[in-house]
Scaffold this active site. Structure first.
Site, short mmCIF file in Angstrom:
data_model
loop_
_atom_site.label_atom_id
_atom_site.label_comp_id
_atom_site.label_asym_id
_atom_site.label_seq_id
_atom_site.Cartn_x
_atom_site.Cartn_y
_atom_site.Cartn_z
N TYR A 113 25.27 1.59 -13.02
CA TYR A 113 24.34 0.54 -13.51
C TYR A 113 24.95 -0.81 -13.14
O TYR A 113 25.60 -0.93 -12.10
CB TYR A 113 24.13 0.75 -15.02
CG TYR A 113 22.87 0.11 -15.54
CD1 TYR A 113 21.64 0.31 -14.91
CD2 TYR A 113 22.91 -0.73 -16.64
CE1 TYR A 113 20.49 -0.30 -15.38
CE2 TYR A 113 21.76 -1.33 -17.13
CZ TYR A 113 20.55 -1.12 -16.49
OH TYR A 113 19.43 -1.72 -16.95
N LYS A 168 3.77 22.93 -13.75
CA LYS A 168 3.86 22.77 -12.30
C LYS A 168 5.20 22.13 -11.92
O LYS A 168 5.87 22.55 -10.97
CB LYS A 168 2.71 21.85 -11.86
CG LYS A 168 2.57 21.71 -10.41
CD LYS A 168 1.28 22.32 -9.99
CE LYS A 168 1.26 22.55 -8.53
NZ LYS A 168 0.07 23.21 -8.08
#
Ligand SMILES: NC(=O)c1ccc[n+]([C@@H]2O[C@H](COP(=O)([O-])OP(=O)(O)OC[C@H]3O[C@@H](n4cnc5c(N)ncnc54)[C@H](O)[C@@H]3O)[C@@H](O)[C@H]2O)c1
Length: 463
Positions: A113, A168
């Site tokens: 970060y 899915k």
């Protein structure tokens, strides 16, 4: 006849007397009520009672309730709780995001970060193509729906579609290591859907459109393909077409026919049917006759939309007219993606010898497969309780794996055909027979074979 299955599976927690006969009484009661026991666990034991988790498959939610009611009537049995195992699987959702990098200390944080990440951002700002190398775009697909044509349930809206899209995404990960994320849109407006997908596309390496109703799905896909630099693939169209073409290739091997000599009837000219016809035509079949709810699609038919007009132009060489039963006479192949119970064995008898019947309407096919078998040489359905299940899971994970690995910017019919051939070729000559024209969805080699075929085709086409 339907049989109890895991889709309606319950676990009944109950108290029973600690007698030798209790277990037998419980299992006989479930059997008499038509359930199938899959597990019997004693979870607590006391001097005066045992606590049992009895797990069984039922036919429906009502049947599960009947089984529980039957258990409650047994002497000495107290039902404490009934859990629906399908709902348990969905509690809190089925997928999650996890970090691939360690975040243990300031050093890790400074690189993953701020401040370190800023340099990576600048690199991408200078060279946007680096996003495919340095971000999740490399491996991430958006599964986009408007909830307008979900399974056989119809227009149930975006929130109700989410369990399917999560499933899915789970399949993408399991079968091909693809990180897919559900995007269920609270709009069914074509322009809004296109614009929304366009503005969220930077994060993704591909767009899988899902359960969007025809004819809207055609325009959405076509326009997004034009405007985006990542592949856009409507699975209900092309995933189905890939697996159908794969299955047909092997079915034709079984009956020793060449597609170039075959008359193929495709019943259903919606999302699935249109894409199947498109892929079939790539292989120059003898002829394709499309049939929809109004009958045979021919060039003189009135009030056809753009999609039907295009099908009429490319099929039905002799411009024949009539209904499904007329089309079936002398046909070598029937492919149904339409509606339940449209014909019987007597119509299959009018087809050519060694007929191939793919009756894929879900949950009830165009013809009962047992009826079809009376005269057809090869029969396939969309059902898991019958041989030769045509299941899109065979296609979409590998297709996107290949597209992502190739950094493909688009998807072509040649890639779809390559995927179909790869699926067909997973079935070896030794394995091939009338009851085994497609590999199992759990065959771990399928996704890799499809990915490799798509990647090669993308590399060759430089797209
Ligand atoms: N893998 C699979 O097994 C698989 C994959 C895709 C679709 N399907 C099934 O195929 C069916 C169609 O799916 P879709 O997404 O293309 O739907 P769709 O609504 O886009 O298209 C349906 C088509 O069927 C036609 N039709 C409806 N009733 C008919 C009738 N009585 N006679 C002839 N034609 C009729 C319509 O005119 C239309 O062309 C569904 O049952 C779906 O579950 C199965």
């Amino acid at each position: 006849m339907p049989v109890p299955g895991p889709g309606y599976s319950i676990t009944v927690r109950l108290e029973a007397p600690p007698s030798a006969s209790a277990a037998g009484d419980l299992t006989s009661a479930v059997g008499h009520a038509g359930g199938v026991i899959t597990a019997f666990d004693v979870v607590e034991s006391h001097g005066d009672r045992v606590v049992i988790d009895l797990t069984c498959n039922a036919l429906s939610a009502n049947h599960a309730k009947d089984i529980t009611d039957t258990l409650e009537t047994l002497p000495g049995i107290v039902v404490r709780k009934v859990s629906d195992r399908t709902f348990l699987v969905h509690l809190g959702g089925k997928i999650e995001v996890t970090s691939k990098v360690p975040l243990r200390n300031r050093d890790d944080l400074s690189r993953a970060y701020t401040p370190g990440v800023a340099r990576v951002c600048q690199a991408i700002a200078e060279n946007p193509e680096d996003a495919r190398r340095l971000t999740i775009k490399r491996n991430t697909v958006a599964v986009v729906t408007d909830g307008s044509a979900v399974l056989g349930l119809g227009n149930i809206g975006p929130a109700a579609a989410l369990p399917v899209m999560e499933g899915k995404a789970a399949l993408f990960k399991k079968f091909a290591g693809v990180d897919a994320w559900p995007i269920c849109l609270d709009t069914q407006d074509t322009e809004e859907i296109i614009r929304t997908v366009q503005i969220l596309a930077p994060v993704y390496g591909g767009i899988n459109l899902e359960d969007i109703a025809a004819p809207r799905c055609f325009e959405i896909e076509a326009r997004l393909r034009e405007m985006l630099d990542i592949p856009v693939f409507h699975d209900d169209q092309h995933g189905t077409a890939i697996v159908v073409v794969a299955a047909l290739r092997n079915a034709l091997r079984v009956v020793e026919k060449d597609i170039k000599d075959c008359k193929i009837v495709v019943c259903g000219a919606g999302a699935a049917g249109s894409a199947i016809i498109r892929l079939l035509l790539q292989q120059t079949p003898g002829d394709v006759i499309a049939v929809d709810v109004e009958g045979i699609v021919h060039r003189d038919r009135e009030n056809m939309d753009v999609n039907l007009k295009s099908i009429a132009e490319r099929t039905n060489k002799k411009n024949v007219k009539g209904r499904l039963h007329d089309a079936l006479v002398g046909a070598d192949v029937f492919i149904g993606v339409s509606a339940p119970n449209l014909f019987g064995a007597e119509q299959v008898a009018t087809m050519n010898s060694d007929a191939i019947v793919f009756a894929l309407a879900n949950p009830d096919p165009e013809i009962d497969p047992m009826e079809a078998q009376k005269h057809a040489a090869v029969v396939a359905t969309g059902r898991s309780d019958f041989p030769n299940q045509i299941n899109n899971v065979l296609a979409f994970p590998g297709v996107f794996r290949g597209l992502l690995d190739a950094h493909a910017r688009t998807i072509t019919d040649a890639m779809l055909l390559a995927a179909a051939n790869a699926i067909a070729d997973v079935v070896t000559p030794d394995q091939l027979n009338a009851s085994f024209i497609v590999p199992s969805v759990f065959d771990a080699t399928v996704a890799g074979a499809v990915a490799e075929a798509v990647r090669k085709e993308a590399a060759a086409a430089k797209v």
